[in-house]
Design a protein around this motif. Sequence first.
Motif, PDB file in Angstrom:
ATOM      1  N   GLY A  84       0.840  -1.194   0.000  1.00  0.00           N
ATOM      2  CA  GLY A  84       0.000   0.000   0.000  1.00  0.00           C
ATOM      3  C   GLY A  84       0.873   1.241   0.000  1.00  0.00           C
ATOM      4  O   GLY A  84       2.041   1.214   0.406  1.00  0.00           O
ATOM      5  N   ALA A  85       0.313   2.352  -0.453  1.00  0.00           N
ATOM      6  CA  ALA A  85       1.094   3.574  -0.643  1.00  0.00           C
ATOM      7  C   ALA A  85       1.628   4.143   0.671  1.00  0.00           C
ATOM      8  O   ALA A  85       2.788   4.547   0.769  1.00  0.00           O
ATOM      9  CB  ALA A  85       0.240   4.620  -1.361  1.00  0.00           C
ATOM     10  N   LYS A  86       0.780   4.192   1.704  1.00  0.00           N
ATOM     11  CA  LYS A  86       1.190   4.806   2.970  1.00  0.00           C
ATOM     12  C   LYS A  86       2.309   4.004   3.623  1.00  0.00           C
ATOM     13  O   LYS A  86       3.324   4.582   4.058  1.00  0.00           O
ATOM     14  CB  LYS A  86      -0.006   4.919   3.905  1.00  0.00           C
ATOM     15  N   ARG A  87       2.147   2.692   3.724  1.00  0.00           N
ATOM     16  CA  ARG A  87       3.192   1.869   4.350  1.00  0.00           C
ATOM     17  C   ARG A  87       4.505   1.975   3.588  1.00  0.00           C
ATOM     18  O   ARG A  87       5.581   2.087   4.181  1.00  0.00           O
ATOM     19  CB  ARG A  87       2.754   0.410   4.407  1.00  0.00           C
ATOM     20  N   LEU A  88       4.415   1.929   2.253  1.00  0.00           N
ATOM     21  CA  LEU A  88       5.637   1.994   1.457  1.00  0.00           C
ATOM     22  C   LEU A  88       6.305   3.347   1.595  1.00  0.00           C
ATOM     23  O   LEU A  88       7.538   3.429   1.708  1.00  0.00           O
ATOM     24  CB  LEU A  88       5.319   1.699  -0.011  1.00  0.00           C
ATOM     25  N   TRP A  89       5.507   4.421   1.584  1.00  0.00           N
ATOM     26  CA  TRP A  89       6.071   5.760   1.729  1.00  0.00           C
ATOM     27  C   TRP A  89       6.813   5.897   3.063  1.00  0.00           C
ATOM     28  O   TRP A  89       7.955   6.378   3.094  1.00  0.00           O
ATOM     29  CB  TRP A  89       4.964   6.811   1.640  1.00  0.00           C
ATOM     30  N   MET A  90       6.187   5.483   4.140  1.00  0.00           N
ATOM     31  CA  MET A  90       6.815   5.621   5.450  1.00  0.00           C
ATOM     32  C   MET A  90       8.031   4.711   5.588  1.00  0.00           C
ATOM     33  O   MET A  90       9.038   5.089   6.207  1.00  0.00           O
ATOM     34  CB  MET A  90       5.790   5.338   6.551  1.00  0.00           C
ATOM     35  N   THR A  91       7.979   3.518   4.979  1.00  0.00           N
ATOM     36  CA  THR A  91       9.131   2.612   5.018  1.00  0.00           C
ATOM     37  C   THR A  91      10.309   3.206   4.266  1.00  0.00           C
ATOM     38  O   THR A  91      11.446   3.209   4.753  1.00  0.00           O
ATOM     39  CB  THR A  91       8.761   1.247   4.404  1.00  0.00           C
ATOM     40  N   ARG A 193       1.892   9.760   8.777  1.00  0.00           N
ATOM     41  CA  ARG A 193       1.086   8.971   9.724  1.00  0.00           C
ATOM     42  C   ARG A 193      -0.263   9.633   9.984  1.00  0.00           C
ATOM     43  O   ARG A 193      -1.293   8.961  10.129  1.00  0.00           O
ATOM     44  CB  ARG A 193       1.848   8.795  11.035  1.00  0.00           C
ATOM     45  N   ARG A 194      -0.260  10.952   9.987  1.00  0.00           N
ATOM     46  CA  ARG A 194      -1.495  11.689  10.310  1.00  0.00           C
ATOM     47  C   ARG A 194      -2.418  11.865   9.100  1.00  0.00           C
ATOM     48  O   ARG A 194      -3.649  11.721   9.223  1.00  0.00           O
ATOM     49  CB  ARG A 194      -1.106  13.078  10.866  1.00  0.00           C
ATOM     50  N   PHE A 195      -1.862  12.151   7.926  1.00  0.00           N
ATOM     51  CA  PHE A 195      -2.696  12.624   6.831  1.00  0.00           C
ATOM     52  C   PHE A 195      -2.853  11.666   5.647  1.00  0.00           C
ATOM     53  O   PHE A 195      -3.803  11.813   4.878  1.00  0.00           O
ATOM     54  CB  PHE A 195      -2.170  13.963   6.306  1.00  0.00           C
ATOM     55  N   LEU A 196      -1.938  10.731   5.434  1.00  0.00           N
ATOM     56  CA  LEU A 196      -2.098   9.844   4.280  1.00  0.00           C
ATOM     57  C   LEU A 196      -3.215   8.837   4.537  1.00  0.00           C
ATOM     58  O   LEU A 196      -3.391   8.354   5.650  1.00  0.00           O
ATOM     59  CB  LEU A 196      -0.794   9.111   3.977  1.00  0.00           C
ATOM     60  N   ALA A 197      -3.954   8.510   3.497  1.00  0.00           N
ATOM     61  CA  ALA A 197      -5.075   7.580   3.612  1.00  0.00           C
ATOM     62  C   ALA A 197      -4.581   6.217   4.067  1.00  0.00           C
ATOM     63  O   ALA A 197      -3.526   5.747   3.616  1.00  0.00           O
ATOM     64  CB  ALA A 197      -5.792   7.460   2.272  1.00  0.00           C
ATOM     65  N   PRO A 198      -5.306   5.547   4.962  1.00  0.00           N
ATOM     66  CA  PRO A 198      -4.851   4.239   5.466  1.00  0.00           C
ATOM     67  C   PRO A 198      -4.858   3.192   4.352  1.00  0.00           C
ATOM     68  O   PRO A 198      -5.649   3.247   3.409  1.00  0.00           O
ATOM     69  CB  PRO A 198      -5.877   3.903   6.550  1.00  0.00           C
ATOM     70  N   ASP A 199      -3.952   2.232   4.479  1.00  0.00           N
ATOM     71  CA  ASP A 199      -3.840   1.143   3.509  1.00  0.00           C
ATOM     72  C   ASP A 199      -4.763  -0.012   3.894  1.00  0.00           C
ATOM     73  O   ASP A 199      -5.150  -0.163   5.059  1.00  0.00           O
ATOM     74  CB  ASP A 199      -2.403   0.613   3.451  1.00  0.00           C
TER      75      ASP A 199
END
Length: 490
Positions: A84-91, A193-199
Amino acid sequence: MTTTPAEARPSRTGMDPEVTRTAWTVLVGGLAVLFDTTIVAVAIRTLATDLHVGLTTIQWVSTAYLLALGVAVPLVGWAQRVLGAKRLWMTALAIFLLGSVLCSLAWSAASLIAFRVVQGLGGGILMPLMMTIIMQAARGQNLGRMAVIIGLPVALGPIIGPVIGGLILQNLHWSWLFWVNVPFCVAGLVLARRFLAPDGPVQRVRLDVVGLALLAPGLVGVLYGLSNVSRDGGFTRTDVWAPAAAGLVLVAAFCLWAVPRGRAALVNVRLLAHRPLATSSVLMGLSGFGLFGAMFLLPLYFQGVRGHDVLGAGLLLVPQGVGALASRVALGRVIDKVGPRWITLTSFAMVALATVPFALAGAATSQAWLMVVLFFRGLGLGSAIIPLMAHAFAGLAHDDVPDASIVSRLIQQLGGSFGTAVLATVLASATAGAGTVADMADGFDQAFWVAVAFTMLAVALSFLLPAEPPGRQQTAAQGARAPEGAAANG
């Protein structure tokens, strides 16, 4: 992140506030990557001196980063489908943060080079993913203004980076070249963590192992070969043409492998049949000569011909950054109302015309005049890529955006590397044996003329772009897009 109906309504600018928050959230995290390359580039000689190695060895600080980036970029589409986009971005942002801290603590050239690989892996994922997240959040609306947001640091990075690098080298230890990334990374993680849509849940998606085995070493070979061009011998060096030729063969083999597999391939190269993506990508690749290749020449010109130090050369480029910023402020108001053809054509023409005075300049040319020229060059530089970014995604299905981001990013990266390599070769040949400043200036004149010529070619190719604004293109292609309910993170 949940959104109330009130929040989902467009703002007075016509843009969904949540989409705007998403764009600025990923932009904050991406700033570290966008500034890092140019900040480090000005420090090569200082690093060689402080770490007690030759320039040939220390160049690997840049080369290792570039090669790691070439390995990481093709994996972004598959990794986004899995995580997912959020997990990959934060990783990826955490990997880049880790690499930056490790580089700050490096005790030798070898350790610094190894830690730059870590940085490159994170940065290689972040750049195409940033565009994917923003364009998927926009869902085909206001693509121009989204591209303005994406392109702001892309244009300012090569301009502000040398200034930041020069200030650090003049006043602080070189390790601060990497510590400066930490606040951006931390802020980016908090905002994501606050604003990206959850995966959704992690998925099992088959990795195209054959495609990876062809494309990753192919890109590494091409990028490595081009990175050696600036050395004596240029394109005739074995360590230039051999890896580059082998890399091109592997990339061609990947294309033959990928075409019949479509979305099942590591990167869906069938998307190049989508004319907006194909024409925009070619022009973005070609822009490597006129835009980014010339950015390689300008600091060297101010140092070699005008006699300035690293900081002085960086400060002289500030007018170009001011022009780039001004162009984006103006462009944000009209980008979705005017067709990409005329904006791109005018921008490339402005860059070409504003490069001509450098091709005619000598050691005694007024510096004030050159700074005025740089402002107008910045106006063109700041607005040339934006319509191309917006046009590339017009009419694409939601699920095709990640692969389109990878394709456009790779072509732009290769174009920039090739443009820089060509101009470095021209400059090295033209200044070989230069005994006076006047001789050195004549050599730079030749290199700037080559940059002008390729920028004019981009002007001619701009006529391939449509004259109508992105909104009309999008409406005409509605039938080709995926349903609006598709998941935002692939």
